[in-house]
Scaffold this motif. Structure first.
Motif, PDB file in Angstrom:
ATOM      1  N   SER A  85      -9.604   0.054  -8.525  1.00 48.10           N
ATOM      2  CA  SER A  85      -8.829  -0.043  -7.284  1.00 48.10           C
ATOM      3  C   SER A  85      -9.653   0.409  -6.082  1.00 48.10           C
ATOM      4  N   GLU A  86     -10.548   1.380  -6.288  1.00 46.45           N
ATOM      5  CA  GLU A  86     -11.414   1.832  -5.192  1.00 46.45           C
ATOM      6  C   GLU A  86     -12.371   0.721  -4.774  1.00 46.45           C
ATOM      7  N   ALA A  87     -12.918   0.008  -5.767  1.00 45.66           N
ATOM      8  CA  ALA A  87     -13.794  -1.125  -5.444  1.00 45.66           C
ATOM      9  C   ALA A  87     -13.033  -2.164  -4.628  1.00 45.66           C
ATOM     10  N   MET A  88     -11.780  -2.392  -4.970  1.00 46.46           N
ATOM     11  CA  MET A  88     -10.966  -3.355  -4.219  1.00 46.46           C
ATOM     12  C   MET A  88     -10.694  -2.866  -2.799  1.00 46.46           C
ATOM     13  N   ARG A  89     -10.510  -1.567  -2.623  1.00 43.15           N
ATOM     14  CA  ARG A  89     -10.356  -1.010  -1.276  1.00 43.15           C
ATOM     15  C   ARG A  89     -11.615  -1.256  -0.441  1.00 43.15           C
ATOM     16  N   TYR A  90     -12.789  -1.055  -1.064  1.00 44.62           N
ATOM     17  CA  TYR A  90     -14.042  -1.301  -0.340  1.00 44.62           C
ATOM     18  C   TYR A  90     -14.150  -2.772   0.058  1.00 44.62           C
ATOM     19  N   LEU A  91     -13.793  -3.664  -0.860  1.00 37.31           N
ATOM     20  CA  LEU A  91     -13.863  -5.091  -0.566  1.00 37.31           C
ATOM     21  C   LEU A  91     -12.890  -5.461   0.555  1.00 37.31           C
TER      22      LEU A  91
ATOM     23  N   ALA B 257      -5.739  -8.335   2.953  1.00 36.13           N
ATOM     24  CA  ALA B 257      -4.397  -8.208   2.373  1.00 36.13           C
ATOM     25  C   ALA B 257      -4.413  -8.487   0.874  1.00 36.13           C
ATOM     26  N   SER B 258      -5.177  -9.501   0.476  1.00 32.60           N
ATOM     27  CA  SER B 258      -5.253  -9.865  -0.935  1.00 32.60           C
ATOM     28  C   SER B 258      -5.879  -8.758  -1.771  1.00 32.60           C
ATOM     29  N   TRP B 259      -6.998  -8.191  -1.272  1.00 37.15           N
ATOM     30  CA  TRP B 259      -7.666  -7.130  -2.024  1.00 37.15           C
ATOM     31  C   TRP B 259      -6.801  -5.871  -2.098  1.00 37.15           C
ATOM     32  N   LEU B 260      -6.114  -5.544  -1.017  1.00 31.95           N
ATOM     33  CA  LEU B 260      -5.254  -4.352  -1.045  1.00 31.95           C
ATOM     34  C   LEU B 260      -4.099  -4.544  -2.008  1.00 31.95           C
ATOM     35  N   ASP B 261      -3.555  -5.749  -2.074  1.00 31.84           N
ATOM     36  CA  ASP B 261      -2.467  -5.996  -3.009  1.00 31.84           C
ATOM     37  C   ASP B 261      -2.959  -5.908  -4.450  1.00 31.84           C
ATOM     38  N   ARG B 262      -4.164  -6.407  -4.704  1.00 30.10           N
ATOM     39  CA  ARG B 262      -4.739  -6.277  -6.048  1.00 30.10           C
ATOM     40  C   ARG B 262      -4.988  -4.808  -6.395  1.00 30.10           C
ATOM     41  N   ALA B 263      -5.440  -4.039  -5.408  1.00 24.60           N
ATOM     42  CA  ALA B 263      -5.658  -2.603  -5.641  1.00 24.60           C
ATOM     43  C   ALA B 263      -4.338  -1.910  -5.967  1.00 24.60           C
ATOM     44  N   ARG B 264      -3.280  -2.285  -5.261  1.00 26.52           N
ATOM     45  CA  ARG B 264      -1.953  -1.705  -5.527  1.00 26.52           C
ATOM     46  C   ARG B 264      -1.497  -2.010  -6.952  1.00 26.52           C
ATOM     47  N   ILE B 265      -1.689  -3.234  -7.394  1.00 24.29           N
ATOM     48  CA  ILE B 265      -1.295  -3.613  -8.755  1.00 24.29           C
ATOM     49  C   ILE B 265      -2.127  -2.859  -9.784  1.00 24.29           C
TER      50      ILE B 265
ATOM     51  N   ARG C 105      -2.293   7.270  -3.728  1.00 19.81           N
ATOM     52  CA  ARG C 105      -1.810   7.262  -2.349  1.00 19.81           C
ATOM     53  C   ARG C 105      -2.785   6.563  -1.413  1.00 19.81           C
ATOM     54  N   GLU C 106      -4.070   6.621  -1.726  1.00 21.04           N
ATOM     55  CA  GLU C 106      -5.069   5.996  -0.869  1.00 21.04           C
ATOM     56  C   GLU C 106      -4.732   4.520  -0.609  1.00 21.04           C
ATOM     57  N   ILE C 107      -4.284   3.841  -1.647  1.00 19.89           N
ATOM     58  CA  ILE C 107      -3.976   2.407  -1.522  1.00 19.89           C
ATOM     59  C   ILE C 107      -2.748   2.193  -0.649  1.00 19.89           C
ATOM     60  N   TRP C 108      -1.733   3.013  -0.857  1.00 25.65           N
ATOM     61  CA  TRP C 108      -0.508   2.861  -0.066  1.00 25.65           C
ATOM     62  C   TRP C 108      -0.772   3.148   1.411  1.00 25.65           C
ATOM     63  N   LEU C 109      -1.662   4.096   1.685  1.00 26.03           N
ATOM     64  CA  LEU C 109      -1.991   4.368   3.088  1.00 26.03           C
ATOM     65  C   LEU C 109      -2.748   3.191   3.707  1.00 26.03           C
ATOM     66  N   ASP C 110      -3.680   2.609   2.945  1.00 28.29           N
ATOM     67  CA  ASP C 110      -4.375   1.423   3.446  1.00 28.29           C
ATOM     68  C   ASP C 110      -3.392   0.295   3.742  1.00 28.29           C
ATOM     69  N   LEU C 111      -2.456   0.074   2.815  1.00 29.36           N
ATOM     70  CA  LEU C 111      -1.443  -0.964   3.030  1.00 29.36           C
ATOM     71  C   LEU C 111      -0.587  -0.648   4.253  1.00 29.36           C
ATOM     72  N   ALA C 112      -0.215   0.630   4.389  1.00 24.76           N
ATOM     73  CA  ALA C 112       0.620   1.032   5.528  1.00 24.76           C
ATOM     74  C   ALA C 112      -0.107   0.765   6.847  1.00 24.76           C
ATOM     75  N   GLU C 113      -1.390   1.095   6.909  1.00 30.46           N
ATOM     76  CA  GLU C 113      -2.148   0.825   8.128  1.00 30.46           C
ATOM     77  C   GLU C 113      -2.209  -0.676   8.410  1.00 30.46           C
ATOM     78  N   GLU C 114      -2.351  -1.468   7.367  1.00 31.46           N
ATOM     79  CA  GLU C 114      -2.388  -2.919   7.548  1.00 31.46           C
ATOM     80  C   GLU C 114      -1.061  -3.443   8.097  1.00 31.46           C
ATOM     81  N   PHE C 115       0.048  -2.993   7.516  1.00 31.90           N
ATOM     82  CA  PHE C 115       1.357  -3.457   7.982  1.00 31.90           C
ATOM     83  C   PHE C 115       1.656  -2.940   9.392  1.00 31.90           C
TER      84      PHE C 115
END
Length: 358
Positions: free
Chosen positions: A230-236, A245-253, A259-269
């Motif tokens: 998931s960290e690699a997906m955050r970097y991508l 958006a696609s990479w963050l959603d894959r990281a979430r799955i 929490r790192e992923i949810w914060l990234d998603l929150a910033e995106e939204f």
């Protein structure tokens, strides 16, 4: 039980006394000096540490550490590998003897990363395989070297033994990059080295190389640790904005507990003014995420920001009780932030207005 604490050293004079004192409960303290030009050797000798001068050409961390391990006397039962900028909390010997069982081959202790000795606040903490049996272990990889056992490893874990690491930023990135490239060439299926090499290229703003390596990492059959994937997906997501958006959603799955992923998603939204999805991301990050205890944990993600974003989303959705709740929590986490104070006052006032309108 006989115990040896050992390491390699190069110009580590500033750490010598602290290291030697923290290792004093061991039967042996052994350092392989790889060419110090300061007074590291003299200080170690004065502290009663056994020092050997070694030369490793070409330089590889695994060869140096294996050379140091080879200098440990044969009557030792348990070895502790501890770098010079690390130190153990007092009382570790008795805790080791309690935790080590007859069948144990390796023991993980709690590694606490700190910015300096004077700053007791941890940057992060995670389990570290710092204790191992005298026989059967070797370091592998020219960099990011790790202990590997020749037979069936039987690890154990204790939080009672705490080792501190005083992390510094004086890294020769060019040298490390060459060694990581060598490590991956020696073992192309080593997913962790592939991940670290991709990350190193990202740090150097070499996006094309980093993206190629991280995508390669995700395809490797040895890439199985969901937190790291998931960290690699955050970097991508950072480096390929059109696919963010696609990479963050894959990281979430991949790792919905981070929490790192949810914060990234929150910033995106938040950047899209997508208040409903922002509320969803903030809710999951606040209520369902947890620290993993690995080196990938980012302490900053446990600050005020997710509550702040959640409060903003709640306001836009007229969920004012939740807006006030999360705004208060955000302010608790950053009490001198004037914007957070203003937001909380506004949300409280808005909630009162809505109640009066009913």
């Amino acid at each position: 039980m006989k115990v040896a604490v050992y390491t390699i050293a190069l110009n580590e004079a500033v750490h010598v006394e602290r290291w030697a004192e923290s290792a004093a409960e061991a039967d042996y303290r052994i350092v392989a000096d790889t060419g110090s030009t300061d007074d590291t050797i003299e200080r170690l000798s004065n502290a009663g540490v056994t020092v050997h001068r070694i030369a490793v050409r070409p330089w590889r961390f695994d060869d140096a550490r294996n050379a140091a391990m080879a200098l440990i006397p044969p009557d030792v039962d348990v070895c502790c590998t501890m770098d010079m900028d690390m130190f153990l909390e007092r009382g570790w010997r008795s805790k080791l003897e309690s935790a080590w069982k007859a069948e144990t081959t390796a023991l993980y202790c709690r590694m606490v990363i700190r910015s300096s000795f004077d700053d007791p606040n941890p940057i992060r903490a995670y389990p570290s395989k710092s204790f191992h049996s005298r026989w059967g272990y070797r370091f592998r990889r020219p960099i990011h070297e790790a202990l590997f056992f020749s037979g069936e490893e039987i690890p154990s874990n204790t939080d009672q033994i705490v080792m501190h690491h005083l992390r510094h930023n004086e890294t020769n990135h060019e040298k490390y990059l060459r060694l990581m490239e060598l490590a991956l060439a020696e073992d192309p299926h080593d997913s962790q080295i592939c991940f670290w090499l991709g990350r190193e290229h990202m740090y150097k703003n070499q996006t094309e190389q980093s993206v190629e390596l991280l995508e390669r990492y995700l395809k490797l059959p040895t890439s199985k640790w969901t937190d790291e994937r998931s960290e690699a997906m955050r970097y991508l997501a950072r480096m390929v904005p059109e696919q963010r958006a696609s990479w963050l959603d894959r990281a979430r799955i991949e790792a919905p507990h981070r929490r790192e992923i949810w914060l990234d998603l929150a910033e995106e939204f938040h950047s899209r003014a997508d208040w409903l999805n922002l509320f969803w991301a903030a809710s999951n990050g606040i209520e369902n995420a947890r620290r993993t205890g690995s080196y990938l944990d980012d302490p900053s993600c446990w600050g005020f920001r997710l509550h702040d974003l959640g409060a903003i989303a709640s306001w836009h959705l007229n969920a004012m009780d939740r807006a006030v709740e999360w705004a208060r929590k955000a302010l608790e986490l950053d009490q001198n932030n004037q914007r957070l104070k203003n937001n909380l006052n506004f949300f409280v006032g808005r909630r009162e207005e809505m109640r009066l309108q009913k």
